[in-house]
Design a protein around this motif. Structure first.
Motif, PDB file in Angstrom:
ATOM      1  N   GLN A 222       6.769  -0.426  10.762  1.00 56.07           N
ATOM      2  CA  GLN A 222       5.913  -1.048   9.746  1.00 56.07           C
ATOM      3  C   GLN A 222       5.772  -0.182   8.495  1.00 56.07           C
ATOM      4  OE1 GLN A 222       5.172  -0.787  12.972  1.00 56.07           O
ATOM      5  NE2 GLN A 222       4.240  -2.668  13.761  1.00 56.07           N
ATOM      6  N   LEU A 223       6.106   1.097   8.581  1.00 57.46           N
ATOM      7  CA  LEU A 223       5.980   1.995   7.438  1.00 57.46           C
ATOM      8  C   LEU A 223       7.349   2.226   6.804  1.00 57.46           C
ATOM      9  CD1 LEU A 223       3.467   4.636   8.851  1.00 57.46           C
ATOM     10  CD2 LEU A 223       2.976   2.670   7.380  1.00 57.46           C
ATOM     11  N   ALA A 224       7.465   1.876   5.513  1.00 59.12           N
ATOM     12  CA  ALA A 224       8.752   1.980   4.817  1.00 59.12           C
ATOM     13  C   ALA A 224       9.132   3.426   4.527  1.00 59.12           C
ATOM     14  CB  ALA A 224       8.693   1.179   3.519  1.00 59.12           C
ATOM     15  N   LYS A 225       8.133   4.273   4.261  1.00 60.82           N
ATOM     16  CA  LYS A 225       8.385   5.689   3.991  1.00 60.82           C
ATOM     17  C   LYS A 225       7.337   6.515   4.727  1.00 60.82           C
ATOM     18  CE  LYS A 225      10.402   4.995  -0.624  1.00 60.82           C
ATOM     19  NZ  LYS A 225      10.294   5.359  -2.065  1.00 60.82           N
ATOM     20  N   VAL A 226       7.789   7.595   5.382  1.00 63.12           N
ATOM     21  CA  VAL A 226       6.863   8.377   6.207  1.00 63.12           C
ATOM     22  C   VAL A 226       7.089   9.885   6.088  1.00 63.12           C
ATOM     23  CG1 VAL A 226       6.506   6.547   7.902  1.00 63.12           C
ATOM     24  CG2 VAL A 226       8.398   8.154   8.211  1.00 63.12           C
TER      25      VAL A 226
ATOM     26  N   PHE B 293      -3.346  15.187   8.475  1.00 62.83           N
ATOM     27  CA  PHE B 293      -4.217  14.557   9.466  1.00 62.83           C
ATOM     28  C   PHE B 293      -4.973  15.633  10.235  1.00 62.83           C
ATOM     29  CE2 PHE B 293      -0.975  11.503   8.451  1.00 62.83           C
ATOM     30  CZ  PHE B 293      -1.676  10.310   8.367  1.00 62.83           C
ATOM     31  N   PHE B 294      -6.230  15.314  10.566  1.00 62.41           N
ATOM     32  CA  PHE B 294      -7.122  16.362  11.041  1.00 62.41           C
ATOM     33  C   PHE B 294      -8.144  15.790  12.025  1.00 62.41           C
ATOM     34  CE2 PHE B 294     -11.178  18.706   9.673  1.00 62.41           C
ATOM     35  CZ  PHE B 294     -11.005  19.753  10.564  1.00 62.41           C
ATOM     36  N   LEU B 295      -7.932  16.009  13.318  1.00 61.41           N
ATOM     37  CA  LEU B 295      -8.909  15.730  14.370  1.00 61.41           C
ATOM     38  C   LEU B 295      -9.442  14.295  14.368  1.00 61.41           C
ATOM     39  CD1 LEU B 295     -10.991  19.054  14.362  1.00 61.41           C
ATOM     40  CD2 LEU B 295      -9.267  18.341  16.020  1.00 61.41           C
ATOM     41  N   ASN B 296      -8.566  13.312  14.137  1.00 61.18           N
ATOM     42  CA  ASN B 296      -8.973  11.928  14.358  1.00 61.18           C
ATOM     43  C   ASN B 296      -9.114  11.706  15.863  1.00 61.18           C
ATOM     44  OD1 ASN B 296      -8.906  10.891  11.568  1.00 61.18           O
ATOM     45  ND2 ASN B 296      -6.734  11.423  11.695  1.00 61.18           N
ATOM     46  N   LYS B 297     -10.091  10.897  16.268  1.00 59.77           N
ATOM     47  CA  LYS B 297     -10.462  10.824  17.685  1.00 59.77           C
ATOM     48  C   LYS B 297      -9.397  10.163  18.559  1.00 59.77           C
ATOM     49  CE  LYS B 297     -14.982  12.184  18.016  1.00 59.77           C
ATOM     50  NZ  LYS B 297     -15.716  12.828  19.110  1.00 59.77           N
ATOM     51  N   GLN B 298      -8.872   8.993  18.128  1.00 62.22           N
ATOM     52  CA  GLN B 298      -7.966   8.253  18.999  1.00 62.22           C
ATOM     53  C   GLN B 298      -6.520   8.251  18.517  1.00 62.22           C
ATOM     54  OE1 GLN B 298      -9.238   4.550  20.749  1.00 62.22           O
ATOM     55  NE2 GLN B 298     -11.349   4.849  20.083  1.00 62.22           N
ATOM     56  N   ALA B 299      -6.311   8.356  17.211  1.00 62.78           N
ATOM     57  CA  ALA B 299      -4.946   8.320  16.684  1.00 62.78           C
ATOM     58  C   ALA B 299      -4.977   8.679  15.207  1.00 62.78           C
ATOM     59  CB  ALA B 299      -4.333   6.932  16.869  1.00 62.78           C
ATOM     60  N   ASP B 300      -3.803   8.986  14.666  1.00 64.84           N
ATOM     61  CA  ASP B 300      -3.672   9.121  13.212  1.00 64.84           C
ATOM     62  C   ASP B 300      -3.336   7.777  12.577  1.00 64.84           C
ATOM     63  OD1 ASP B 300      -4.179  11.867  13.296  1.00 64.84           O
ATOM     64  OD2 ASP B 300      -2.070  12.340  13.652  1.00 64.84           O
ATOM     65  N   LEU B 301      -2.720   6.886  13.369  1.00 68.28           N
ATOM     66  CA  LEU B 301      -2.327   5.562  12.892  1.00 68.28           C
ATOM     67  C   LEU B 301      -2.433   4.575  14.043  1.00 68.28           C
ATOM     68  CD1 LEU B 301      -0.790   3.583  10.862  1.00 68.28           C
ATOM     69  CD2 LEU B 301       1.314   4.449  11.921  1.00 68.28           C
ATOM     70  N   THR B 302      -2.978   3.386  13.764  1.00 65.16           N
ATOM     71  CA  THR B 302      -2.966   2.305  14.750  1.00 65.16           C
ATOM     72  C   THR B 302      -2.083   1.178  14.232  1.00 65.16           C
ATOM     73  OG1 THR B 302      -5.046   1.512  13.772  1.00 65.16           O
ATOM     74  CG2 THR B 302      -5.192   2.750  15.827  1.00 65.16           C
ATOM     75  N   ILE B 303      -1.294   0.594  15.157  1.00 65.75           N
ATOM     76  CA  ILE B 303      -0.418  -0.531  14.833  1.00 65.75           C
ATOM     77  C   ILE B 303      -0.565  -1.581  15.930  1.00 65.75           C
ATOM     78  CG2 ILE B 303       1.231   0.877  13.543  1.00 65.75           C
ATOM     79  CD1 ILE B 303       3.044   0.874  15.993  1.00 65.75           C
TER      80      ILE B 303
ATOM     81  N   SER C  24       0.832  -1.208   0.000  1.00 65.77           N
ATOM     82  CA  SER C  24       0.000   0.000   0.000  1.00 65.77           C
ATOM     83  C   SER C  24       0.862   1.252   0.000  1.00 65.77           C
ATOM     84  CB  SER C  24      -0.903   0.018   1.236  1.00 65.77           C
ATOM     85  OG  SER C  24      -1.867  -1.008   1.190  1.00 65.77           O
ATOM     86  N   TYR C  25       0.550   2.146  -0.925  1.00 59.59           N
ATOM     87  CA  TYR C  25       1.261   3.410  -1.053  1.00 59.59           C
ATOM     88  C   TYR C  25       0.238   4.530  -0.842  1.00 59.59           C
ATOM     89  CZ  TYR C  25       4.528   0.163  -3.193  1.00 59.59           C
ATOM     90  OH  TYR C  25       5.368  -0.909  -3.428  1.00 59.59           O
ATOM     91  N   VAL C  26       0.335   5.201   0.291  1.00 63.12           N
ATOM     92  CA  VAL C  26      -0.684   6.161   0.718  1.00 63.12           C
ATOM     93  C   VAL C  26      -0.043   7.547   0.783  1.00 63.12           C
ATOM     94  CG1 VAL C  26      -2.294   6.767   2.562  1.00 63.12           C
ATOM     95  CG2 VAL C  26      -1.866   4.353   2.028  1.00 63.12           C
ATOM     96  N   SER C  27      -0.507   8.452  -0.072  1.00 66.73           N
ATOM     97  CA  SER C  27       0.146   9.762  -0.102  1.00 66.73           C
ATOM     98  C   SER C  27      -0.811  10.873  -0.499  1.00 66.73           C
ATOM     99  CB  SER C  27       1.333   9.744  -1.077  1.00 66.73           C
ATOM    100  OG  SER C  27       0.884   9.601  -2.408  1.00 66.73           O
ATOM    101  N   ASN C  28      -0.513  12.062   0.010  1.00 67.40           N
ATOM    102  CA  ASN C  28      -1.185  13.314  -0.357  1.00 67.40           C
ATOM    103  C   ASN C  28      -2.690  13.292  -0.093  1.00 67.40           C
ATOM    104  OD1 ASN C  28       1.321  13.011  -2.368  1.00 67.40           O
ATOM    105  ND2 ASN C  28       0.962  15.185  -1.957  1.00 67.40           N
ATOM    106  N   ASN C  29      -3.076  12.577   0.958  1.00 62.62           N
ATOM    107  CA  ASN C  29      -4.482  12.532   1.342  1.00 62.62           C
ATOM    108  C   ASN C  29      -4.762  13.481   2.508  1.00 62.62           C
ATOM    109  OD1 ASN C  29      -5.304  10.022  -0.298  1.00 62.62           O
ATOM    110  ND2 ASN C  29      -3.560   9.279   0.897  1.00 62.62           N
TER     111      ASN C  29
ATOM    112  N   LYS D  72       8.247  -8.886   3.548  1.00 62.66           N
ATOM    113  CA  LYS D  72       8.363  -8.316   2.203  1.00 62.66           C
ATOM    114  C   LYS D  72       7.293  -7.262   1.910  1.00 62.66           C
ATOM    115  CE  LYS D  72      10.344 -12.548   0.230  1.00 62.66           C
ATOM    116  NZ  LYS D  72      10.132 -13.658  -0.738  1.00 62.66           N
ATOM    117  N   ARG D  73       6.295  -7.201   2.731  1.00 63.82           N
ATOM    118  CA  ARG D  73       5.167  -6.300   2.506  1.00 63.82           C
ATOM    119  C   ARG D  73       5.600  -4.842   2.647  1.00 63.82           C
ATOM    120  NH1 ARG D  73       0.538  -6.453   6.894  1.00 63.82           N
ATOM    121  NH2 ARG D  73      -0.843  -4.772   6.212  1.00 63.82           N
ATOM    122  N   ILE D  74       5.193  -4.011   1.693  1.00 64.20           N
ATOM    123  CA  ILE D  74       5.571  -2.598   1.693  1.00 64.20           C
ATOM    124  C   ILE D  74       4.343  -1.754   2.013  1.00 64.20           C
ATOM    125  CG2 ILE D  74       6.489  -0.690   0.329  1.00 64.20           C
ATOM    126  CD1 ILE D  74       7.857  -2.815  -1.442  1.00 64.20           C
TER     127      ILE D  74
END
Length: 360
Positions: free
Chosen positions: A268-272, A239-249, A200-205, A229-231
């Protein structure tokens, strides 16, 4: 297969936000679908190109809302959503009897294809915006808005052959008001979910206003080699006013909750790089429905338990060797209430370089 919306009646001009191509089911449509999606994608011919571009999905008219008006903050269009399978009121003017069905707006039925979803709106989704198993090679979800979705905006799991690779590119999307499974706010309520077997490549959201977190990376592949091997990446997101976190792991007993400024420490995140917390919420002034925003920020759930072992009913039950009983009354101030779909379209182009941009 390619579906393009946004054309004038004579097909001479295309403007997605002027010539609206609506996928807006009526209450009568509930229960008539043959599967788990308003639109279902099933492709068996490998390397088929599937494009969905310029469609406006809105399930607001076919969702059941509380008939007693419970959970309706001042200025919000409807009462709270009823539990799946429970009767309520719905329709355009909230006067029809409605029974909500649990379907995604786009459901992937293990299609063996390359899929592009572009310039679409996913509004008032009772059970995910986009969900399912993917048997192809590549998914691109770009320049879309996901507004008021229950469960999550996007959850795509690997299907197809076990040894094949698949990737999802989730870019330039605006994801706001993601609601939990139930009105108790105990689980779910994510923006994008990193699922096993998928790079998963998640950007500019823009990822904000989720009951739980904007991103969820708690799923771990049982095969350690595959997991290694998972990327998965998260770059240049707001990120904007998420209730508990911006990311859960994984970790911490019930997930670790990470905020954007700590992403550098997430292995767990290859690029941040480039992730930010929104510092000027005024950018949404005149765009976001302020009554809905206020209701969401103040959303609360409470339970009241009543148990009297000395009541005549419980004394009788005890004498008869039966279990004694009590009652639990619960209420929420707001839960997945209808968002005005026309107002949701204002989020296209709200913030240059982040989230859904103006459609050209």
């Amino acid at each position: 297969m390619k579906i393009y919306g946004g054309y004038s009646p004579d097909f001479a001009n295309r403007d997605v936000l002027k010539y609206l191509t609506m996928v807006q089911p009526t209450p009568e449509s509930n229960g008539t679908q043959n599967g788990q999606g308003t639109i279902q994608i099933q492709v068996k011919t490998a390397n088929t190109e599937v494009v969905i571009d310029g469609l406006i999905f809105d399930r607001g008219n076919s969702i059941a809302y509380n008939p007693k008006g419970e959970g309706q903050p001042e200025g919000v269009a409807s009462a709270m959503m009823q539990p799946i399978g429970t009767l309520g009121i719905g329709g355009p003017d909230l006067t029809q009897e409605v029974l909500t069905t649990q379907t995604a707006q786009i459901y992937l039925e293990n299609p063996n294809c390359n899929l592009t979803v572009n310039n679409c709106a996913f509004i008032n989704a009772p059970n995910y915006g986009i969900r399912g198993m993917f048997g192809g090679s590549k998914v691109i979800i770009n320049n879309c808005i996901f507004i008021n979705n229950r469960m999550a905006a996007c959850e795509i799991t690997k299907g197809g052959l076990a040894n094949s690779e698949a990737e999802v590119h989730f870019t330039y999307n605006t994801v706001l008001f993601m609601w939990s499974r139930l009105k108790s706010f105990e689980d779910m309520g994510y923006g994008y979910r990193y699922m096993t077997g998928i790079n998963s490549y998640v950007s500019n959201n823009i990822l904000g206003l989720s009951i739980f977190s904007g991103l969820d990376r708690t799923r771990v592949d049982s095969d350690k080699n595959k997991e290694a091997k998972r990327i998965t990446t998260a770059e240049n997101n707001i990120f904007f006013l998420n209730k508990q976190a911006d990311l859960t792991i994984p970790g911490g007993g019930k997930f670790m909750r990470i905020w954007a400024n700590d992403f550098d420490d997430v292995e767990q995140l290859a690029k941040v790089s480039g992730n930010k917390t929104l510092t000027d919420p005024k950018i949404f002034k005149g765009i976001i429905n302020e009554a809905y925003l206020e209701g969401f920020l103040s959303a609360a759930y409470e339970e009241k338990t009543s148990y009297d072992p000395n009541s005549s009913a419980n004394q009788f039950r005890q004498a008869m060797g039966m279990n004694m009983t009590g009652t639990i009354n619960s209420k929420a101030s707001m839960f997945a209430n209808r968002y005005p779909w026309k107002e949701a379209l204002k989020f296209f182009g709200a913030m240059e370089g982040y989230g859904a941009q103006n459609i050209k």
